[in-house]
Design a protein around this motif. Sequence first.
Motif, short mmCIF file in Angstrom:
data_model
loop_
_atom_site.label_atom_id
_atom_site.label_comp_id
_atom_site.label_asym_id
_atom_site.label_seq_id
_atom_site.Cartn_x
_atom_site.Cartn_y
_atom_site.Cartn_z
N ARG A 1 -42.41 -4.84 25.35
CA ARG A 1 -41.57 -5.90 25.94
C ARG A 1 -42.09 -7.25 26.25
O ARG A 1 -41.31 -8.27 26.09
N GLY A 2 -43.20 -7.35 26.67
CA GLY A 2 -43.85 -8.41 27.23
C GLY A 2 -44.16 -9.27 26.10
O GLY A 2 -44.28 -10.22 25.93
N ALA A 3 -44.63 -8.61 24.73
CA ALA A 3 -44.67 -9.27 23.54
C ALA A 3 -43.64 -9.85 23.11
O ALA A 3 -43.68 -11.01 22.55
N GLY A 4 -42.47 -9.39 23.35
CA GLY A 4 -41.06 -9.98 23.01
C GLY A 4 -40.91 -11.08 23.71
O GLY A 4 -40.42 -12.05 23.29
N ASP A 5 -41.03 -11.01 25.11
CA ASP A 5 -40.95 -12.07 26.00
C ASP A 5 -41.75 -13.26 25.47
O ASP A 5 -41.36 -14.55 25.50
N HIS A 6 -43.05 -13.22 25.16
CA HIS A 6 -44.03 -14.07 24.80
C HIS A 6 -43.65 -14.80 23.46
O HIS A 6 -43.54 -15.88 23.43
N ASP A 7 -43.00 -13.88 22.48
CA ASP A 7 -42.26 -14.56 21.23
C ASP A 7 -41.38 -15.34 21.64
O ASP A 7 -41.09 -16.42 20.81
N ALA A 8 -40.47 -15.17 22.56
CA ALA A 8 -39.16 -15.76 22.90
C ALA A 8 -39.66 -17.15 23.38
O ALA A 8 -39.20 -18.16 23.14
#
Length: 64
Positions: A44-51
């Motif tokens: 989930r944190g990686a998705g936030d980073h990508d966002a």
Amino acid sequence: MAALDVGVVRVRGHATREERLAVEDLLSEKMSRNLGPDYEPTERGAGDHDAIGAFLLRWPIEHA
């Protein structure tokens, strides 16, 4: 933190400095809450980073 109306950003086609900072703060805080025990982002944190990255690619930080 100021309220963020993403719809306004879409219509206007650009983010103000305040909107950009609000998004960065929101996503950074969210990503920080999704770090694993080794301080690597969870899925989930990686998705936030990508966002964050996608937002900054679309509306880069302007240096005065």
